[in-house]
Design an enzyme around this catalytic site. Structure first.
Site, mmCIF file in Angstrom:
data_model
loop_
_atom_site.group_PDB
_atom_site.id
_atom_site.type_symbol
_atom_site.label_atom_id
_atom_site.label_comp_id
_atom_site.label_asym_id
_atom_site.label_seq_id
_atom_site.Cartn_x
_atom_site.Cartn_y
_atom_site.Cartn_z
ATOM 1 C CB ILE A 117 -0.985 0.033 1.193
ATOM 2 C CG1 ILE A 117 -0.253 -0.083 2.541
ATOM 3 C CG2 ILE A 117 -2.023 -1.050 1.062
ATOM 4 C CD1 ILE A 117 -1.193 -0.021 3.741
ATOM 5 C CG ASP A 118 -0.029 4.263 -2.722
ATOM 6 O OD1 ASP A 118 0.680 3.467 -3.370
ATOM 7 O OD2 ASP A 118 -1.077 4.763 -3.163
ATOM 8 C CE LYS A 119 6.538 9.109 3.236
ATOM 9 N NZ LYS A 119 7.392 10.216 2.761
ATOM 10 N NE ARG A 130 -2.935 8.329 -4.275
ATOM 11 C CZ ARG A 130 -1.607 8.504 -4.212
ATOM 12 N NH1 ARG A 130 -0.812 7.469 -3.973
ATOM 13 N NH2 ARG A 130 -1.100 9.701 -4.405
#
Length: 306
Positions: free
Chosen positions: A137-139, A237
């Site tokens: 998962i993204d930062k 997103r």
């Protein structure tokens, strides 16, 4: 160093040299090429150029490509929030702001650094920089990740991702008032042709499906739960922006005027999968982080008073 020689063809003519080279070899990033140019190891027709130089058809570019660094991941005590663990798998609740795995120039403070301190037995399928990592998962996205502790478990979990049997539910706060209660976004995702740092809806992209339903409408914002059927980079997103409801705080896909949250308001709250050995279905859920809850409560108050 290894000398690589490239001759520019018509398709790349007119592009900045950093863009042209990163298009020709996708393993090279534009920032990496710009750094090489600054170091003087990129020559065009035997001459030094700047990163803004626009290549011409027939230009001969010589690059003294540096030898790859030998990278070592250092175990670190990071007080990880371990939700579940046995001899095969581990489920961790990643905080916002933590990168999942190391990369050149960013070798400490990642989830992998913490995992290597927490346990020594992680699958080696993804190499030294991503031991045990099955998905990411993204930062700036918080929430649940499953980690494989051996290669058998790794293969089993990846197969479930490929077969779309893993349950992954995210809560997101988006701009706009979504009138319908639920929906499905089925649109292919690939690299943005205008910006290699972004993903976009493109005709030749990879199949991507996101299901969503509205949890709450708060003035000009909507709280939604998104369920991933596929797992493309930045999928939620990109998909929510595509239908006109970008995530609040998203610096890459959101509007310029958005709430400063330090990143997109997105939390991976539910994760379910079949255990690689017991074959039992396991599902885990973690609550929204405090800053996410505080933002929602703040908006409720603002719109109640307006």
């Amino acid at each position: 160093m290894t000398v690589v020689t490239i001759t520019i063809v018509a398709d790349n003519a007119g592009d900045r040299i950093d863009k042209a080279l990163s298009t020709i070899n996708e393993e090279w990033s534009r920032s990496q090429i710009a750094s090489w140019i600054a170091d003087g190891i990129v020559k065009v027709n035997g001459e030094d150029v700047k990163a803004k130089y626009k290549v011409k058809e027939g230009d001969v570019i010589d690059i003294d490509v540096p030898e790859p660094q030998v990278l070592e991941v250092i175990p670190e005590e990071l007080n990880l929030d371990i939700i579940y663990e046995d001899s095969d798998v581990l489920v961790v609740n990643k905080p916002k702001g933590m990168v999942v795995h190391p990369a050149p120039g960013h070798m400490t403070g990642t989830l992998v650094n913490g995992l290597m301190h927490h346990c020594k037995d992680l699958s080696g399928i993804n190499g030294v920089l991503r031991p045990g990592i099955v998905h990411r998962i993204d930062k700036d996205t918080s929430g649940l990740l499953m980690v494989a502790k051996n290669d058998h478990a790794h293969h089993a979990l990846v197969d479930q991702l490929v077969n779309k049997t893993v349950t992954r539910k995210y809560t997101a706060l988006v701009h706009g008032h979504i009138a319908h209660d639920k929906g499905t976004i089925d649109a292919p995702i690939g690299r943005d042709t205008k910006d290699r740092q972004k993903q976009a809806i493109v005709d030749n992209g990879k199949h991507a499906v996101t299901h969503f339903h509205v949890k709450e409408r708060i003035g000009n914002f909507t709280l939604v739960e998104c369920r991933l059927e596929t797992g493309r980079t930045h999928q939620i997103r990109v998909h929510m922006n595509y239908i006109g409801f970008p995530l609040v705080g998203d610096p890459k896909y959101g509007p310029k005027k958005t709430i400063d949250f330090g990143g997109q308001v997105l939390h991976a709250g539910v994760l379910g999968f079949i255990h690689p050995t017991s074959k039992e279905y396991l599902e885990f859920e973690v609550p929204l982080p405090d800053d996410f809850v505080a933002l929602v409560e703040q908006l409720r108050e603002e719109f109640k008073l307006s």
